[in-house]
Design a protein around this motif. Structure first.
Motif, mmCIF file in Angstrom:
data_model
loop_
_atom_site.group_PDB
_atom_site.id
_atom_site.type_symbol
_atom_site.label_atom_id
_atom_site.label_comp_id
_atom_site.label_asym_id
_atom_site.label_seq_id
_atom_site.Cartn_x
_atom_site.Cartn_y
_atom_site.Cartn_z
ATOM 1 N N ARG A 175 7.050 3.449 -13.537
ATOM 2 C CA ARG A 175 6.071 3.403 -14.621
ATOM 3 C C ARG A 175 6.776 3.328 -15.977
ATOM 4 N N ASP A 225 -3.752 -4.921 -17.414
ATOM 5 C CA ASP A 225 -3.356 -6.162 -16.738
ATOM 6 C C ASP A 225 -3.137 -5.929 -15.248
ATOM 7 N N GLU A 226 -2.514 -4.801 -14.918
ATOM 8 C CA GLU A 226 -2.256 -4.531 -13.501
ATOM 9 C C GLU A 226 -3.530 -4.112 -12.771
ATOM 10 N N ARG A 227 -4.424 -3.432 -13.467
ATOM 11 C CA ARG A 227 -5.699 -3.106 -12.827
ATOM 12 C C ARG A 227 -6.469 -4.378 -12.502
ATOM 13 N N TRP A 250 -4.911 3.927 -14.160
ATOM 14 C CA TRP A 250 -4.904 2.462 -14.110
ATOM 15 C C TRP A 250 -5.514 1.855 -15.373
ATOM 16 N N ARG A 298 4.222 -1.050 -17.512
ATOM 17 C CA ARG A 298 4.311 -1.401 -16.101
ATOM 18 C C ARG A 298 3.971 -0.176 -15.263
ATOM 19 N N TRP A 310 4.374 -4.574 -5.617
ATOM 20 C CA TRP A 310 3.278 -5.543 -5.696
ATOM 21 C C TRP A 310 3.328 -6.520 -4.519
ATOM 22 N N THR A 340 2.952 5.323 -7.883
ATOM 23 C CA THR A 340 2.604 4.865 -9.230
ATOM 24 C C THR A 340 3.458 5.514 -10.311
ATOM 25 N N ARG A 343 -5.165 -7.249 -11.999
ATOM 26 C CA ARG A 343 -4.421 -7.930 -10.936
ATOM 27 C C ARG A 343 -4.823 -7.403 -9.569
ATOM 28 N N LEU A 344 -4.905 -6.079 -9.420
ATOM 29 C CA LEU A 344 -5.284 -5.508 -8.130
ATOM 30 C C LEU A 344 -6.711 -5.884 -7.761
ATOM 31 N N PHE A 401 -3.195 0.580 -17.912
ATOM 32 C CA PHE A 401 -2.409 -0.591 -17.523
ATOM 33 C C PHE A 401 -3.398 -1.694 -17.130
#
Length: 488
Positions: free
Chosen positions: A298, A356-358, A351, A306, A313, A294, A360-361, A354
């Motif tokens: 970053r 949007d990425e959290r 997380w 990001r 990903w 991570t 997403r996961l 971030f």
């Protein structure tokens, strides 16, 4: 005469192999010997490597053709003389079971080690006692294996600036007797977090041309009259930290999913357009692990934030799909927390910074209906167990657990108990924190298949005393897990 100043470290263990790591104080050859007898009276020479200045005199010997689920004794020498039986017993490791073997296993994990006092490595003495009591198979070190920026406690007296500075701090930390003993006797899997470079560091653009640290770190160092080069994070300093990280933590890791450019010559680079990262996967019996990187990609910039790059990903989604029905127990290993939020989190370096990425996961986990999935994390200087109820698009319930163990030895986040924010990002419908631990500790995870399949998580203090425990039955044949209850 050359001396082995760090190591041995056992890493990259699988059913048929392992990696033996060491670091000397000058250029020399390092030889590896293994056998089945504790005194190595049956020692066999299994390989050698050159320890050169290019890698800070660190290196690894890779072992192959080993038997699964078998204990081997070993040693590393700096000459070709076979080990003397009278010098035994020698350290040992146990290879992993074959993939799919459903025997019960137990492993440990934790993060954050900043030794300030002689007694600060007592946590590793306790962990070693736990290893002996229940045959722990390996441990995961989830970041902040050094604190390069802690000028008052890192052994240098200044913030690390060069590769040799970072190497010196690894030697300062890893020379602690209890830690060195444990690394020799319990196979380790490692991943970095921020302090291997500097506090809460990040890139400021997608091309990774410039890096930065928080303004408060700069202000504190200015107040303490630290030199300008310690108050700013140059790309050159990141490269120096990266080289030391490679030498001490990556050399003995399982194969990387997408190595950065230069990894083939032991000089990983930071190049524009290079999607390489330090994430890797491994399996152990009936469990599968994805160890996330991570840090390397970053970015915190006004126009974009990001955490993971596209290559990682893709690898993560493919892994979730491939492991979904292949392994009953699956672990995403993240140096930073996925599910924890705090009302006083200014840095937003996890997380939650971030979002949007959290999302997403979490959406990937829900969309693919991945049962038996757990998050292992550290970083927070306070341990916890968090249960998240996720709803899939067709209304089914899926349970995701996060287990956190931190710190081994570092300042405690005494406010974590009071400032936790139960924020449930979509598609999480409900969050429950079962406990919080505000003293130095480590975590132990146990996987069982009989008589009832499930996962337990127990937190132990520096006296090897259990503090908290949860038991999670495995959702056999479905997507629903049960609320934690006392371990049977």
């Amino acid at each position: 005469m050359a001396e082995l100043v760090l190591g041995p470290v056992v890493g990259g263990v699988h059913a048929h192999g392992a990696k033996l790591w060491g670091r000397a104080d000058e250029q020399t050859m390092m030889y590896a010997w293994i056998g089945r007898e504790p005194d190595l009276s049956d020692a066999q020479y299994v390989g050698a490597t050159l320890l050169s200045a290019d890698t800070g005199f660190a290196g690894v010997v890779s072992l192959s053709d080993l038997q699964p689920d078998t204990r081997y004794h070993y040693t590393l020498t700096l000459d070709e003389t076979p080990p003397h039986p009278q010098s035994g017993p020698y350290p040992s490791f146990r290879t992993a079971p074959e993939e799919g073997d459903d025997q019960p296993i137990a492993f440990a994990f934790g993060s954050c080690f900043l030794p300030r006092r002689p007694e600060d490595d007592a946590i590793f003495t306790a962990l070693d006692q736990r290893r002996l009591e229940e045959d722990l198979r390996f441990w995961l070190l989830l970041g902040d294996q050094i604190y390069a920026d802690a000028w008052d406690a890192n052994g240098l007296g200044r913030v690390a600036l060069t590769a040799d500075d970072y190497r010196a701090i690894y030697r300062h930390n890893w020379s602690r007797p209890a830690l060195r003993h444990l690394l020799a006797h319990l196979p380790a899997y490692m991943i970095w977090d921020d302090h291997e470079v500097d506090d809460d560091w990040h890139w400021t653009n997608l091309d990774r041309l410039t890096a930065d640290i928080p303004w408060w770190d700069k202000a504190i160092r200015w107040w303490h009259r630290r030199p300008r080069e310690e108050r700013h994070l140059s790309r050159k300093r990141v490269r120096a930290a990266l080289q030391a990280y490679w030498e001490h933590q990556v050399l003995h890791a399982p194969p990387l999913l997408h190595p950065p450019e230069g990894a083939d010559i032991q000089r990983p680079q930071i190049l524009m357009g290079d999607e390489g990262h330090f994430g890797y996967t491994f399996t152990y019996g009936n469990a599968a692990f994805f160890v996330l990187d991570t840090r390397f990609h970053r970015v915190k910039a006004p126009e974009q934030r990001r955490l993971l790059n596209p290559a990682q990903w893709r690898a993560l989604e493919n892994w979730l799909l491939a492991m979904r029905d292949r392994f009953p127990f699956k672990f995403i290993v993240s140096s930073i927390s996925l599910l924890s939020d705090s009302w006083a989190d200014l840095a937003r370096d996890r997380w939650n910074g971030f979002p949007d990425e959290r999302r997403r996961l979490l959406h990937l986990i829900a969309a693919h209906r991945v049962p038996g999935l757990f998050i292992l994390t550290g970083d927070l200087h306070a341990g916890h167990a968090i249960r998240a109820e996720i709803r899939t698009e067709d209304g089914e319930r899926l349970t995701l657990w996060e287990f956190c163990a931190s710190p081994f030895a570092q300042k405690i986040n005494g406010l974590a108990r009071y400032l936790w924010r139960a924020h449930a990002p979509w598609p999480v419908r409900r969050l429950q924190r079962l406990f919080v631990v505000d003293r130095p500790h480590f975590g132990v995870v146990r996987l069982t298949s009989e008589p009832q399949p499930g996962v337990s998580f127990t937190v132990y203090d520096a006296q090897n005393q259990p503090l908290h425990q949860v038991w999670v039955p495995h959702p056999m044949g479905g997507t629903e897990s049960l609320l934690a209850e006392p371990e049977p």
